[in-house]
Each structure stands twice: as C-alpha cells, then as structure tokens.
Design a protein around this motif. Structure first.
Motif, mmCIF file in Angstrom:
data_model
loop_
_atom_site.group_PDB
_atom_site.id
_atom_site.type_symbol
_atom_site.label_atom_id
_atom_site.label_comp_id
_atom_site.label_asym_id
_atom_site.label_seq_id
_atom_site.Cartn_x
_atom_site.Cartn_y
_atom_site.Cartn_z
ATOM 1 N N GLY A 30 0.686 -1.028 -0.215
ATOM 2 C CA GLY A 30 -0.010 -0.013 0.074
ATOM 3 C C GLY A 30 0.922 1.212 -0.031
ATOM 4 O O GLY A 30 1.916 1.310 -0.932
ATOM 5 N N THR A 31 0.451 2.261 0.653
ATOM 6 C CA THR A 31 1.010 3.522 0.660
ATOM 7 C C THR A 31 1.423 3.851 2.198
ATOM 8 O O THR A 31 0.667 3.722 3.391
ATOM 9 C CB THR A 31 0.135 4.708 0.283
ATOM 10 O OG1 THR A 31 -0.399 4.254 -1.097
ATOM 11 C CG2 THR A 31 0.708 5.995 0.180
ATOM 12 N N LEU A 32 2.785 4.419 2.341
ATOM 13 C CA LEU A 32 3.168 5.047 3.563
ATOM 14 C C LEU A 32 3.127 6.363 3.402
ATOM 15 O O LEU A 32 3.833 6.931 2.708
ATOM 16 C CB LEU A 32 4.533 4.142 3.937
ATOM 17 C CG LEU A 32 5.105 4.805 5.469
ATOM 18 C CD1 LEU A 32 4.072 4.380 6.486
ATOM 19 C CD2 LEU A 32 6.597 4.239 5.632
ATOM 20 N N PHE A 33 2.541 7.232 4.358
ATOM 21 C CA PHE A 33 2.578 8.735 4.356
ATOM 22 C C PHE A 33 3.232 9.096 5.637
ATOM 23 O O PHE A 33 2.931 8.887 6.678
ATOM 24 C CB PHE A 33 1.006 9.166 4.610
ATOM 25 C CG PHE A 33 0.762 10.692 4.730
ATOM 26 C CD1 PHE A 33 1.525 11.504 3.860
ATOM 27 C CD2 PHE A 33 0.195 11.234 5.901
ATOM 28 C CE1 PHE A 33 1.483 12.903 3.968
ATOM 29 C CE2 PHE A 33 0.306 12.445 6.081
ATOM 30 C CZ PHE A 33 0.779 13.479 5.129
ATOM 31 N N LEU A 34 4.456 9.775 5.137
ATOM 32 C CA LEU A 34 5.306 10.303 6.176
ATOM 33 C C LEU A 34 5.249 11.738 6.396
ATOM 34 O O LEU A 34 5.747 12.446 5.491
ATOM 35 C CB LEU A 34 6.821 9.913 5.698
ATOM 36 C CG LEU A 34 7.299 8.493 5.705
ATOM 37 C CD1 LEU A 34 8.490 8.190 4.995
ATOM 38 C CD2 LEU A 34 7.023 7.598 6.909
ATOM 39 N N ARG A 89 12.056 -7.943 1.499
ATOM 40 C CA ARG A 89 11.555 -7.268 0.568
ATOM 41 C C ARG A 89 10.267 -6.758 0.828
ATOM 42 O O ARG A 89 9.395 -7.312 1.545
ATOM 43 C CB ARG A 89 11.529 -8.012 -0.817
ATOM 44 C CG ARG A 89 12.686 -8.814 -1.233
ATOM 45 C CD ARG A 89 13.569 -7.698 -1.827
ATOM 46 N NE ARG A 89 12.962 -7.061 -3.159
ATOM 47 C CZ ARG A 89 13.688 -6.206 -3.783
ATOM 48 N NH1 ARG A 89 14.664 -5.730 -3.491
ATOM 49 N NH2 ARG A 89 13.051 -5.567 -5.074
ATOM 50 N N ILE A 90 9.899 -5.428 0.226
ATOM 51 C CA ILE A 90 8.635 -4.667 0.556
ATOM 52 C C ILE A 90 8.565 -4.019 -0.772
ATOM 53 O O ILE A 90 9.154 -3.679 -1.835
ATOM 54 C CB ILE A 90 8.875 -3.542 1.672
ATOM 55 C CG1 ILE A 90 9.894 -2.480 1.568
ATOM 56 C CG2 ILE A 90 8.805 -4.267 3.032
ATOM 57 C CD1 ILE A 90 10.013 -1.508 2.497
ATOM 58 N N ASP A 91 7.102 -3.778 -0.965
ATOM 59 C CA ASP A 91 6.377 -2.824 -2.085
ATOM 60 C C ASP A 91 5.774 -1.914 -1.517
ATOM 61 O O ASP A 91 4.358 -1.870 -1.220
ATOM 62 C CB ASP A 91 5.771 -3.935 -2.879
ATOM 63 C CG ASP A 91 4.929 -3.215 -3.912
ATOM 64 O OD1 ASP A 91 5.485 -1.954 -4.715
ATOM 65 O OD2 ASP A 91 4.014 -3.905 -4.548
ATOM 66 N N VAL A 92 6.162 -0.704 -1.114
ATOM 67 C CA VAL A 92 5.644 0.345 -0.587
ATOM 68 C C VAL A 92 5.748 1.725 -1.333
ATOM 69 O O VAL A 92 6.742 2.092 -1.816
ATOM 70 C CB VAL A 92 6.168 0.679 0.878
ATOM 71 C CG1 VAL A 92 5.461 2.006 1.489
ATOM 72 C CG2 VAL A 92 5.795 -0.580 1.693
ATOM 73 N N ARG A 93 4.374 2.427 -1.451
ATOM 74 C CA ARG A 93 4.527 3.542 -2.076
ATOM 75 C C ARG A 93 4.830 4.654 -0.968
ATOM 76 O O ARG A 93 4.070 4.847 0.065
ATOM 77 C CB ARG A 93 3.376 4.163 -3.037
ATOM 78 C CG ARG A 93 3.182 5.643 -3.380
ATOM 79 C CD ARG A 93 2.001 5.879 -3.939
ATOM 80 N NE ARG A 93 2.165 6.752 -5.303
ATOM 81 C CZ ARG A 93 1.545 6.815 -6.525
ATOM 82 N NH1 ARG A 93 0.211 6.041 -6.391
ATOM 83 N NH2 ARG A 93 1.683 7.329 -7.442
#
Length: 234
Positions: free
Chosen positions: A104-108, A141-145
């Motif tokens: 998914g998406t990580l909002f920093l 391994r990760i798949d992050v936006r």
C-alpha cells in the motif's frame, strides 16, 4: 483520477493552483511511486495523500499515516523499520510501519523531523525496496509507495544541512505545493458549505436535531477571516 478529484474537491476545488494540483494528481497517480507534498500546517496534506492512495491501484491495500515529528528520536528506527526478536533483552519481534504498509502507501508526515542518521537508512530502503529490522541480519523485500509531507521548504532544509540532498532527489519525483487558505479566498465559501453539510448530516438522529444554517453576518465573518490555521482551523 476520479477518486482523487472527488476527495480533493473538499479541499481547494477552485482556482489555478487547485486545478494544477488536481491535474498533476491525475498524471502522477499511476506513474510516480514517490510524492513530496509541501504546505503549511492545516492545509490538508494527509487528505491529499489519501486521495492519491485511493485513486491508485493500491487503494485496496493499507494506507499508513506516520507523524515523524511525534516519534521520540530513540524510537524512530524501530518504529519505521521494525524490531527483530532478541534485539534486546525481553524484546519480541515487531513489524515497523514499512512492513505494515506493504503493498500500500506509507504517508510520512513532517518528514523534515527525521534525524539525519535515519534519513540515511530511509534512503537505502527507497533504493533497494527492502527493510532491515533493528537487530536483524537479513533484509525483507517490501513494496511500498511513499508519500511524504512537510510544512517547511525542503530546498531550504537541504541548504541548511538539516535534510539530505540525495534523499530529497529520491523523493522529489513529484512535488505538490498546497497553497494556504488565505491565497484561496474563493474556496472559503465552498468549504463552509461542505463542512456545514457534514455537521448537519452527523447530527441527524440526535435528540432535538434542527438543520443548522449560517446567518449573513456569520458567513461574512467567515469569508473575511484570514484563517492562519488553514482548513484545519476552519
């Protein structure tokens, strides 16, 4: 980009700045995995990040918001990257925000608050698409936006030595600048109407409910207020 346009319509639905931002969302949402949002506090950076997520192919996956400025400096690394079991006495394995956002998406939010050593590790995560928990030997391994946000000018932070230049260039594939509400005077009336509509919808069913309306004087007061706290204050 219908999801982005619908969600963003609650923010600045008029004006050249808003039109440019919405148009850019429509173009970048399927192309750019890294987005940097700049804007004053209260302009709606998290709402914009959610709009990007909901309009993207990742919309069915997690959206994880993280306020970087609210994490104690000693815990930033473990909170972001996770902890391996046995990293310290009595410590159990725990995933970090990156693993929680996998797919998914990580909002920093308030990215500029990250300590420089953590910025180095964040850059490696973005370059390699893998994260190493504190105390672990092997990465995962990760798949992050990544959608990052700051209420400062990152260019100024780089010049002052508080933000790594290489991390800025990695994140700044697309940079969105949210204008403050005082520069969007034509939007205030629309926002007032939308928020009043929400207030009435939430109150339906409560004892003694009456549909709330604004007097002409109250509306005039709202339209002429400078809104230093932006949309959050409104």
């Amino acid at each position: 980009g219908n999801g982005a346009s619908r969600c963003f319509g609650v923010m600045p639905p008029r004006g050249p700045n808003a039109a440019c931002v919405v148009s850019l969302i429509d173009r970048l949402v399927h192309r750019c995995e890294w987005v940097l949002i700049e804007g004053e506090s209260g302009t709606g950076k998290e709402l914009l990040a959610k709009a990007i997520h909901q309009a993207s192919p990742r919309k069915g996956k997690p959206f994880i918001p993280v306020n970087c400025g609210a994490i104690p400096a000693s815990l930033v690394e473990s909170e972001l990257f996770g902890v391996e079991k046995g990293a310290a006495t009595g410590v159990d394995a725990r995933e970090g925000y990156f693993e929680a956002a996998d797919g998914g998406t990580l909002f920093l939010d308030e990215l500029g608050e990250l300590p420089l050593p953590v910025q180095v590790k964040l850059l490696r995560v973005l370059q390699e698409n893998e994260v190493t928990r504190v105390g672990a030997r092997k990465p995962k391994r990760i798949d992050v936006r990544i959608v990052a946000a700051t209420n400062r000018s990152v260019v100024d932070e780089v010049a002052a030595g508080r933000f790594r230049e290489d991390l800025f260039y990695r994140l700044a594939v697309a940079v969105l600048k949210l204008p403050p509400l005082r520069e969007r005077s034509g939007d205030v009336g629309l926002l007032v109407d939308e928020l009043l509509k929400q207030v009435n919808q939430e109150a339906i069913g409560e004892p003694g409910y009456r549909d709330k309306k604004l007097s002409a004087g109250a509306r005039s007061l709202l339209l002429t207020h400078p809104w230093p706290g932006n949309v959050r204050e409104l």
